[in-house]
Structure formats: C-alpha cells, structure tokens
Design an enzyme around this catalytic site. Sequence first.
Site, mmCIF file in Angstrom:
data_model
loop_
_atom_site.group_PDB
_atom_site.id
_atom_site.type_symbol
_atom_site.label_atom_id
_atom_site.label_comp_id
_atom_site.label_asym_id
_atom_site.label_seq_id
_atom_site.Cartn_x
_atom_site.Cartn_y
_atom_site.Cartn_z
ATOM 1 N N SER A 51 59.188 92.758 -61.331
ATOM 2 C CA SER A 51 58.416 91.546 -61.248
ATOM 3 C C SER A 51 59.048 90.521 -62.336
ATOM 4 O O SER A 51 58.592 89.254 -62.287
ATOM 5 C CB SER A 51 57.148 92.151 -61.801
ATOM 6 O OG SER A 51 56.358 93.001 -61.096
ATOM 7 N N CYS A 260 49.106 94.248 -58.950
ATOM 8 C CA CYS A 260 49.776 92.988 -59.344
ATOM 9 C C CYS A 260 50.087 92.168 -58.188
ATOM 10 O O CYS A 260 49.085 91.934 -57.472
ATOM 11 C CB CYS A 260 51.112 93.686 -60.076
ATOM 12 S SG CYS A 260 51.986 92.325 -60.876
ATOM 13 N N LEU A 261 51.253 91.970 -57.618
ATOM 14 C CA LEU A 261 51.564 91.223 -56.235
ATOM 15 C C LEU A 261 50.683 91.999 -55.107
ATOM 16 O O LEU A 261 50.227 91.141 -54.336
ATOM 17 C CB LEU A 261 53.020 90.983 -56.075
ATOM 18 C CG LEU A 261 53.559 90.175 -55.058
ATOM 19 C CD1 LEU A 261 53.195 88.747 -54.924
ATOM 20 C CD2 LEU A 261 54.982 90.639 -54.418
ATOM 21 N N GLN A 264 47.303 90.381 -55.107
ATOM 22 C CA GLN A 264 47.204 89.231 -54.705
ATOM 23 C C GLN A 264 47.341 89.159 -53.065
ATOM 24 O O GLN A 264 46.768 88.404 -52.336
ATOM 25 C CB GLN A 264 48.510 88.201 -55.420
ATOM 26 C CG GLN A 264 48.092 88.429 -56.861
ATOM 27 C CD GLN A 264 49.254 87.828 -57.464
ATOM 28 O OE1 GLN A 264 50.405 87.749 -56.911
ATOM 29 N NE2 GLN A 264 49.312 87.817 -58.824
ATOM 30 N N ASN A 302 51.853 91.947 -66.030
ATOM 31 C CA ASN A 302 53.161 91.252 -65.686
ATOM 32 C C ASN A 302 52.975 90.195 -64.639
ATOM 33 O O ASN A 302 53.349 90.980 -63.441
ATOM 34 C CB ASN A 302 54.434 92.195 -65.655
ATOM 35 C CG ASN A 302 55.684 91.089 -65.412
ATOM 36 O OD1 ASN A 302 55.707 90.202 -65.609
ATOM 37 N ND2 ASN A 302 56.654 92.043 -65.146
ATOM 38 N N HIS A 348 49.012 96.557 -64.193
ATOM 39 C CA HIS A 348 49.849 97.904 -63.785
ATOM 40 C C HIS A 348 49.446 99.259 -64.550
ATOM 41 O O HIS A 348 49.496 99.470 -65.661
ATOM 42 C CB HIS A 348 51.294 97.391 -64.780
ATOM 43 C CG HIS A 348 52.160 96.511 -63.944
ATOM 44 N ND1 HIS A 348 53.241 96.891 -63.401
ATOM 45 C CD2 HIS A 348 52.118 95.045 -63.747
ATOM 46 C CE1 HIS A 348 53.862 95.827 -62.694
ATOM 47 N NE2 HIS A 348 53.053 94.701 -63.012
ATOM 48 N N GLU A 350 50.315 101.741 -63.647
ATOM 49 C CA GLU A 350 51.364 102.952 -64.115
ATOM 50 C C GLU A 350 51.768 102.884 -65.497
ATOM 51 O O GLU A 350 52.285 104.165 -66.082
ATOM 52 C CB GLU A 350 52.248 102.904 -62.989
ATOM 53 C CG GLU A 350 53.487 101.950 -63.584
ATOM 54 C CD GLU A 350 53.224 100.387 -63.308
ATOM 55 O OE1 GLU A 350 53.730 99.559 -64.219
ATOM 56 O OE2 GLU A 350 52.219 99.968 -62.796
#
Length: 378
Positions: A51, A260-261, A264, A302, A348, A350
């Site tokens: 990322s 995250c991405l 989106q 992030n 995140h 994880e």
Amino acid sequence: MSETQARPGYLLLEDGRRFGGAYVGPETETAGEAVFTTVMTGYHEVLTDPSFAAQIVVMTAPMQGVYGIRDPDVQSRRPWVAGFVVRHLSHEIGSGPADSTLPEYLASHGIPTLVGADTRALTRHIRDAGAMRAVMAHDGVSPQQAAERLAAEPEMSGRDLATAVSTPEPYELGPLDGVAERGLVLCLDYGVKTRSLDLFRREGYRVRVVPCDTDAEALLSARPDGVFVSNGPGDPEAVPGAVERIRTLSDAGVPLFGICLGHQLIARAFGGTNYKLPYGHRGGNHPVINHATGAVEITSQNHGFSVLEKDGRIEGGDDLEITHRNLNDGTVEGLVHRERPVFAVQYHPESAPGPHDSRYLFNRFVETMRNHGSSAPG
C-alpha cells in the site's frame, strides 16, 4: 549503510518546501508522494506493505531500527516504498533476536533514505498542506534535475498502482501446520500483506492468491468458500475491471470481505464513489467506532482515499449500510450490504503492524463463509 556512505541530501516537496538530511541510496533522484505514518513500531512491515508503493514515507516516531530486522515480519515479496525519511537511524540492535540491522536492510534493497531530517516539522507541513509529490536526492542533484523529476512524477489521483504490485502468477498456501483443512479462500491481490493470509490459514483455509485482473469466471470455477478483496495502493477509481469483477462474484452469491482498497472497491461495485483525503490515514492509533456494538477500536490504517457519504449514507450505494466510522474526522470506516454476504472495512484488521482490536473481522468472515457454504456455481 554506514555513516561514511552518507552524503548531504534533501527532500523537495511540490510546493517548494525543502528538508535537509544525510542521504544514502542510489545516485539518481527518486520521486513519490510524501506521506507520514504515526506507527511507533513496525518499520519492517511499513517498508514491505504494498500500500506504500510510489510513496516516500516519513516516520513520525523519532528512533527507527532499535530492534533490527526480523525476517518473519516481512509482509510481501519485497519492499515497496519509494523512499524512507527518519530522524534517527539505529545501527545497534537493542533487543533481539534479529536477522540484520535496519541500515543493512535499507542498503541491501537500495531504498533511498534521508536521515536526520526534521520529521516533526515535515509531518506538520504535510498535515497543513496535504500529501504531495516530492523528490529525494543527494546534493549533487541540481535543482533543475529535481524539478524535472518532480514534474514527471504522476499524481496519485487517477493512478493505478494495484495492478503493478499484484502477484504476477497465482500461488496457493495451505492451512498452518496442525490445522485441519476447512475450505478455500480466494484472495484478489491488490497488494495483500502476508499477515492477512496467515489469519485465514490459521482457521484451516487454503488461500489461493490470484492476480487482480483474473477473469471472474475463472474465480467462480474454483468454487471458493469466499473471496478476500485485499488492501493496495493508488486510486480506487483507476483500477481496471475491479467493479465488474467484484459485482460478478457477488451476483453469484460468493461471500466477500474487503479491507482498505478492497473496501473502496466494494463500495464502488455497489454504486459508491471515492475521493482523496488531504493527507490520508496512516498509523496504528486511529479510533474507529463500531456502530453495532458501540465499542471503539484502535486501528491500524494506511490509505489516502475514502468512501463518499451524504447525510449519513454512502452516496450512490443504497444497498450499503455504514457500520464503522472514524472518530477523528468522521469518515466512513466500514460497510455491509443490506442483503448479501458482503462487508468491508477501511482499515487494516490484520494489524501488521498495529493493535489487534479488529482481528475479530477475520473470524466474522469465517463464520459468514460457514453459514453460506460454497456458493459459486459448479
């Protein structure tokens, strides 16, 4: 990387602000988007997080390298940062065991590094002016060269980086040793981190990691129990084919979990849109409220883009419900489909690095897959 190898250098921001330090790295200048992260530990995970591709990362914690480099902490096949900016870089390992020092690791991978910069002032400037393009170089690079390199660097908006960091070939990992096999999770790799894969393997799943441009029909033919839509870099609006691929999988009844991405992209697949944040969320201390429980989770984040909302709803995503929200700026941090087995979070869970408050989300996805079985047609 020794002190004798260092030479005067600088970071030049797009708005003309310049920060000096000791430069170690390639002879040629490097460029990227200058961002900062507030993680107190986890520099190895930061360096190998896809990322951070095409970004010059400023570490706000002043001392880096005190526990060295440990091979099990690596999160992808190589480091991805465009550059690394620190206040102090330790050549000694204060606690072990370690496989190498941080300076040795940076040198072995040719990562451009600026040491001794005023990272506090630099962070404050990015917070005020926003993340922007920057050039990092030694003082032998002329201002004209730096300006030309800066002008040639693409802006992050409109930039597809996920395709570049995705695995070039599929690969598969079995359950962790001693864990009975439970099923198959497909990972759409937009920049996945190793820790996410390990958390599925810990629950007994084989994980097949596939390139992000894999045809949806090929994904369905594997009859997965679920699909994990991973984190990754760049602009979600620029990732080719992602919306259609995710929508096809969901239309077939496959459970989906994105981070995250991936969050989106799932929002886009159901009508939502994304926008760029001024300087993003990067760190291990972001408070997020879970609307279902009222609990506040301290999260690792992030990302530089977010999901657009209007009047408390995801704009354009009528089938989506907001489940989590950032307590610092109120942005959307989680969503769930009102009818389908689809959910995602912006952060995140994880936690590599970061707190473990949100790892329950992986267990939630395991439960979702068990409740729905193998949904893909065969």
